[in-house]
Design a protein around this motif. Structure first.
Motif, PDB file in Angstrom:
ATOM      1  N   PHE A   1     -27.929  64.164 -16.471  1.00 58.66           N
ATOM      2  CA  PHE A   1     -28.516  64.444 -17.848  1.00 58.66           C
ATOM      3  C   PHE A   1     -27.903  63.439 -18.862  1.00 58.66           C
ATOM      4  CE2 PHE A   1     -30.639  69.012 -17.760  1.00 58.66           C
ATOM      5  CZ  PHE A   1     -31.183  68.433 -16.483  1.00 58.66           C
ATOM      6  N   ASP A   2     -26.753  62.774 -18.749  1.00 60.36           N
ATOM      7  CA  ASP A   2     -26.392  62.143 -19.811  1.00 60.36           C
ATOM      8  C   ASP A   2     -27.196  60.757 -19.907  1.00 60.36           C
ATOM      9  OD1 ASP A   2     -25.220  61.451 -17.075  1.00 60.36           O
ATOM     10  OD2 ASP A   2     -23.806  60.120 -17.838  1.00 60.36           O
ATOM     11  N   GLU A   3     -28.068  60.485 -18.984  1.00 59.31           N
ATOM     12  CA  GLU A   3     -28.841  59.252 -18.864  1.00 59.31           C
ATOM     13  C   GLU A   3     -30.216  59.391 -19.742  1.00 59.31           C
ATOM     14  OE1 GLU A   3     -27.355  56.878 -18.109  1.00 59.31           O
ATOM     15  OE2 GLU A   3     -25.996  57.551 -16.190  1.00 59.31           O
ATOM     16  N   LEU A   4     -30.539  60.784 -19.847  1.00 60.80           N
ATOM     17  CA  LEU A   4     -31.856  61.121 -20.422  1.00 60.80           C
ATOM     18  C   LEU A   4     -32.267  60.360 -21.602  1.00 60.80           C
ATOM     19  CD1 LEU A   4     -32.282  65.061 -19.635  1.00 60.80           C
ATOM     20  CD2 LEU A   4     -33.332  62.850 -18.610  1.00 60.80           C
ATOM     21  N   PRO A   5     -31.127  60.005 -22.728  1.00 59.08           N
ATOM     22  CA  PRO A   5     -31.841  59.201 -23.826  1.00 59.08           C
ATOM     23  C   PRO A   5     -32.071  57.925 -23.473  1.00 59.08           C
ATOM     24  CG  PRO A   5     -29.769  60.563 -24.361  1.00 59.08           C
ATOM     25  CD  PRO A   5     -29.969  60.771 -22.679  1.00 59.08           C
ATOM     26  N   GLN A   6     -31.857  57.465 -22.278  1.00 56.00           N
ATOM     27  CA  GLN A   6     -32.346  55.987 -22.106  1.00 56.00           C
ATOM     28  C   GLN A   6     -33.669  56.130 -21.673  1.00 56.00           C
ATOM     29  OE1 GLN A   6     -29.706  54.381 -18.861  1.00 56.00           O
ATOM     30  NE2 GLN A   6     -28.338  55.794 -19.804  1.00 56.00           N
ATOM     31  N   LEU A   7     -34.571  57.180 -21.948  1.00 55.99           N
ATOM     32  CA  LEU A   7     -35.946  56.878 -21.907  1.00 55.99           C
ATOM     33  C   LEU A   7     -36.488  56.290 -22.773  1.00 55.99           C
ATOM     34  CD1 LEU A   7     -36.654  60.915 -20.785  1.00 55.99           C
ATOM     35  CD2 LEU A   7     -37.149  58.745 -19.257  1.00 55.99           C
ATOM     36  N   LEU A   8     -35.859  56.198 -24.097  1.00 57.91           N
ATOM     37  CA  LEU A   8     -36.078  55.694 -25.315  1.00 57.91           C
ATOM     38  C   LEU A   8     -36.114  54.104 -24.904  1.00 57.91           C
ATOM     39  CD1 LEU A   8     -34.557  58.161 -28.067  1.00 57.91           C
ATOM     40  CD2 LEU A   8     -36.885  57.912 -27.238  1.00 57.91           C
ATOM     41  N   ASN A   9     -34.904  53.806 -24.341  1.00 58.14           N
ATOM     42  CA  ASN A   9     -34.662  52.264 -23.969  1.00 58.14           C
ATOM     43  C   ASN A   9     -35.676  52.030 -23.294  1.00 58.14           C
ATOM     44  OD1 ASN A   9     -31.367  52.977 -23.922  1.00 58.14           O
ATOM     45  ND2 ASN A   9     -32.097  51.310 -25.069  1.00 58.14           N
ATOM     46  N   ILE A  10     -36.230  52.610 -22.348  1.00 53.29           N
ATOM     47  CA  ILE A  10     -37.351  52.353 -21.536  1.00 53.29           C
ATOM     48  C   ILE A  10     -38.767  52.019 -22.244  1.00 53.29           C
ATOM     49  CG2 ILE A  10     -39.092  52.850 -19.581  1.00 53.29           C
ATOM     50  CD1 ILE A  10     -36.533  54.406 -18.231  1.00 53.29           C
ATOM     51  N   LEU A  11     -39.120  53.197 -23.036  1.00 54.72           N
ATOM     52  CA  LEU A  11     -40.091  52.970 -23.967  1.00 54.72           C
ATOM     53  C   LEU A  11     -40.099  51.724 -24.800  1.00 54.72           C
ATOM     54  CD1 LEU A  11     -42.508  54.849 -24.459  1.00 54.72           C
ATOM     55  CD2 LEU A  11     -41.287  56.026 -26.347  1.00 54.72           C
ATOM     56  N   LYS A  12     -38.879  51.296 -25.413  1.00 59.50           N
ATOM     57  CA  LYS A  12     -38.861  50.253 -26.258  1.00 59.50           C
ATOM     58  C   LYS A  12     -38.971  48.933 -25.250  1.00 59.50           C
ATOM     59  CE  LYS A  12     -35.148  47.911 -29.171  1.00 59.50           C
ATOM     60  NZ  LYS A  12     -33.901  48.236 -29.648  1.00 59.50           N
TER      61      LYS A  12
ATOM     62  N   VAL B   1     -18.292  69.701 -20.691  1.00 60.18           N
ATOM     63  CA  VAL B   1     -19.858  69.359 -20.773  1.00 60.18           C
ATOM     64  C   VAL B   1     -20.165  68.256 -20.095  1.00 60.18           C
ATOM     65  CG1 VAL B   1     -21.556  69.083 -22.301  1.00 60.18           C
ATOM     66  CG2 VAL B   1     -19.957  70.836 -22.972  1.00 60.18           C
ATOM     67  N   GLY B   2     -19.415  67.178 -20.415  1.00 57.88           N
ATOM     68  CA  GLY B   2     -19.511  65.823 -19.783  1.00 57.88           C
ATOM     69  C   GLY B   2     -19.597  65.684 -18.196  1.00 57.88           C
ATOM     70  N   LYS B   3     -18.645  66.548 -17.732  1.00 59.20           N
ATOM     71  CA  LYS B   3     -18.702  66.675 -16.238  1.00 59.20           C
ATOM     72  C   LYS B   3     -20.130  67.200 -15.697  1.00 59.20           C
ATOM     73  CE  LYS B   3     -13.692  67.318 -15.617  1.00 59.20           C
ATOM     74  NZ  LYS B   3     -12.450  68.143 -15.325  1.00 59.20           N
ATOM     75  N   ILE B   4     -20.672  68.174 -16.245  1.00 58.86           N
ATOM     76  CA  ILE B   4     -21.760  68.993 -15.737  1.00 58.86           C
ATOM     77  C   ILE B   4     -23.146  68.029 -15.898  1.00 58.86           C
ATOM     78  CG2 ILE B   4     -23.414  70.800 -16.332  1.00 58.86           C
ATOM     79  CD1 ILE B   4     -20.961  72.607 -17.055  1.00 58.86           C
ATOM     80  N   ILE B   5     -23.192  67.128 -17.012  1.00 57.92           N
ATOM     81  CA  ILE B   5     -24.244  66.600 -17.515  1.00 57.92           C
ATOM     82  C   ILE B   5     -24.225  65.193 -16.368  1.00 57.92           C
ATOM     83  CG2 ILE B   5     -24.754  67.564 -19.683  1.00 57.92           C
ATOM     84  CD1 ILE B   5     -23.426  64.810 -20.900  1.00 57.92           C
ATOM     85  N   ARG B   6     -23.065  64.796 -16.375  1.00 57.82           N
ATOM     86  CA  ARG B   6     -22.863  63.753 -15.393  1.00 57.82           C
ATOM     87  C   ARG B   6     -23.333  64.006 -13.917  1.00 57.82           C
ATOM     88  NH1 ARG B   6     -18.858  59.066 -15.795  1.00 57.82           N
ATOM     89  NH2 ARG B   6     -18.952  58.552 -18.172  1.00 57.82           N
ATOM     90  N   LYS B   7     -22.749  65.196 -13.572  1.00 50.51           N
ATOM     91  CA  LYS B   7     -23.214  65.524 -11.922  1.00 50.51           C
ATOM     92  C   LYS B   7     -24.679  65.777 -12.113  1.00 50.51           C
ATOM     93  CE  LYS B   7     -21.718  67.867  -8.474  1.00 50.51           C
ATOM     94  NZ  LYS B   7     -20.884  67.052  -7.346  1.00 50.51           N
ATOM     95  N   ILE B   8     -25.259  66.163 -12.944  1.00 51.67           N
ATOM     96  CA  ILE B   8     -26.884  66.330 -12.833  1.00 51.67           C
ATOM     97  C   ILE B   8     -27.521  65.148 -13.362  1.00 51.67           C
ATOM     98  CG2 ILE B   8     -26.747  68.902 -12.588  1.00 51.67           C
ATOM     99  CD1 ILE B   8     -27.617  69.229 -15.298  1.00 51.67           C
TER     100      ILE B   8
END
Length: 481
Positions: A345-356, A336-343
């Motif tokens: 998607f593993d970085e998406l939770p960092q939208l919360l870091n941006i908002l903060k 699963v990690g290989k797929i989300i790294r490829k596209i």
């Protein structure tokens, strides 16, 4: 460069223009047909002559801007898959926007079927167009025969990456910068282009003047000082030209606008990405039952530490033996990690870091303190990355790979720091979308071919498969920044 090559060069822009003109014209005619027969004819207040021209013109402008943003008209810039992928993004984006405009003009919810059918035909035409013009371009403009002038072993990484694009680059030979100037110049004259990588500044200056005088195309691997100079302003003091490197970053107004942009876009992105984040979380949990997220200490502006949030792409307790960088074929990464790294998607939770406020949408990727300290031992300039807030994406992410060297990532980050603006941020964000969905934008470097040293041979011919020794003292030297 021989006369025939020079004559062909002048027609490159013409070929790009004609290619773009053909596909734009076909798409305009297709939209005009759909607009006249399926949308305008059914409206209460129909558009007439000038109104119809306006609607088709608006469509053409949106398509040109959208597709140009994704480099969909740049023949020779990408391989076939990359060119077609850029066209796909341009077509889908344009038709979605145009349907919204038509719905607003028609004052109601209209049938999406006609524009959906048009999209299918456009994608098929774009497939043929991309393949045909890629073949035509490769026939008209075969890869240039090149020689590289190198100073240390780091040139091998550049050779390896350029060798992945055999349709554009044909590195035939290499020569050490320790050879005499006369010999280097004599060898350069045999080729159509030269690469200058990590050589002393005085020699580089002389070679640049030589290649300029002889109209030889030159690729230069820049030093950090070159990147700083490129961000300087031109002005003159009476009759003396000067360069001004301000080195003060964004103004207060620009920082406030960038922060507002980050907040608004992160909220919007969280709304759009929430279904994908939910699917990703379910997939991670279903695979091994472990935690969905993981946090890690990173550095942002001024060296401030914060906890970055990501989707877990590795096995649980992946660093129980100590911290280490992820490799391209790292056995700690889950399927699963290989797929989300490829596209990405593993970085998406960092939208919360941006908002903060810990991160920005665009900026140098936040580095771990232990790795930053390690890099600064051989690259003191690595701390320059902390002059701005850490980012979700940047030049190093859209142009680099997981295995891009820290020194090259530093160059990309400094390029952004010296050229940052809201417009540049928007370009990088759109390019990031292309990186996620266009195949050739996420290709990795599988291996490297070593550059030989002076003790082997003065000039190496890469057309011959001969073993090369690389254990000299020169090859073992550290990167010179």
């Amino acid at each position: 460069m021989n006369k025939n090559v020079k004559n062909r060069e002048q027609y490159k822009r013409l070929l790009n223009f004609l290619g773009a003109l053909i596909i734009i014209y076909v798409f305009m005619m297709g939209f005009s047909y759909v607009w006249h027969n399926f949308y305008n004819s059914g409206m209460r207040d129909r558009f007439w002559y000038k109104g119809n021209i306006l609607m088709v013109g608006v469509y053409a402008v949106i398509y040109m801007v959208m597709t140009s943003t994704f480099s969909g008209f740049r023949l020779g810039y990408s391989k076939f898959a990359g060119l077609f992928g850029s066209q796909v993004l341009g077509i889908l984006g344009t038709n979605c926007m145009e349907f919204v405009i038509i719905s607003l003009v028609g004052r109601g919810r209209l049938n999406a079927a006609p524009i959906a059918v048009m999209t299918v035909f456009q994608l098929l035409f774009a497939l043929v167009w991309s393949y045909g013009f890629t073949i035509l371009y490769s026939k008209m403009y075969p890869p240039r025969k090149m020689i590289i002038v190198y100073g240390n072993k780091n040139a091998k990484y550049l050779v390896s990456k350029m060798s992945m694009r055999t349709d554009k680059y044909n590195i035939c030979a290499s020569i050490s910068c320790e050879e005499s100037l006369e010999e280097i110049e004599r060898q350069i004259l045999k080729y159509e282009a030269v690469i200058i990588s990590d050589i002393p500044s005085d020699l580089r200056a002389r070679l640049l003047k030589f290649t300029f005088d002889n109209s030889i195309r030159t690729y230069i691997n820049p030093k950090l000082s070159d990147i700083i100079i490129r961000g300087a302003d031109d002005f003159h003091l009476f009759d003396t030209p000067l360069l001004l490197a301000r080195n003060d970053g964004l103004s207060f107004e620009q920082r406030a606008l960038k922060r507002l942009f980050d907040v608004v876009l992160s909220v919007f992105a969280l709304i759009i990405a929430s279904p994908f984040m939910l699917i990703t979380a379910v997939a991670i949990k279903a695979y091994d039952g472990g935690s969905v997220f993981y946090s890690q200490e990173r550095l942002t502006i001024g060296g401030r530490r914060f906890k970055v949030l990501k989707f877990r792409s590795m096995i649980e307790n992946a660093e129980k033996t100590g911290a280490r960088l992820a490799a391209e074929h790292d056995d700690r990464i889950t399927p699963v990690g290989k797929i989300i790294r490829k596209i990405r998607f593993d970085e998406l939770p960092q939208l919360l870091n941006i908002l903060k406020g810990d991160m920005s949408f665009v900026g140098p990727r936040p580095e771990r303190p232990e790795f930053a300290a390690k890099y600064e031992k051989t690259m003191p300039e690595f701390r320059y990355r902390l002059k701005v807030k850490a980012g979700l994406t940047g030049y190093a992410q859209v142009m680099g790979k997981y295995n891009t060297t820290p020194y090259d990532k530093l160059k990309f980050d400094l390029m952004y720091i010296e050229n940052q603006s809201l417009i540049e941020d928007m370009k990088i964000i759109l390019t990031t979308i292309r990186t996620c969905f266009v195949p050739d934008a996420t290709e990795g470097v599988e291996g490297t071919e070593p550059i030989e040293t002076k003790r082997d041979r003065i000039v190496h011919d890469y057309s011959k498969d001969e073993p090369i020794e690389t254990e000299s003292a020169e090859d073992k030297q550290e990167i010179s920044v």
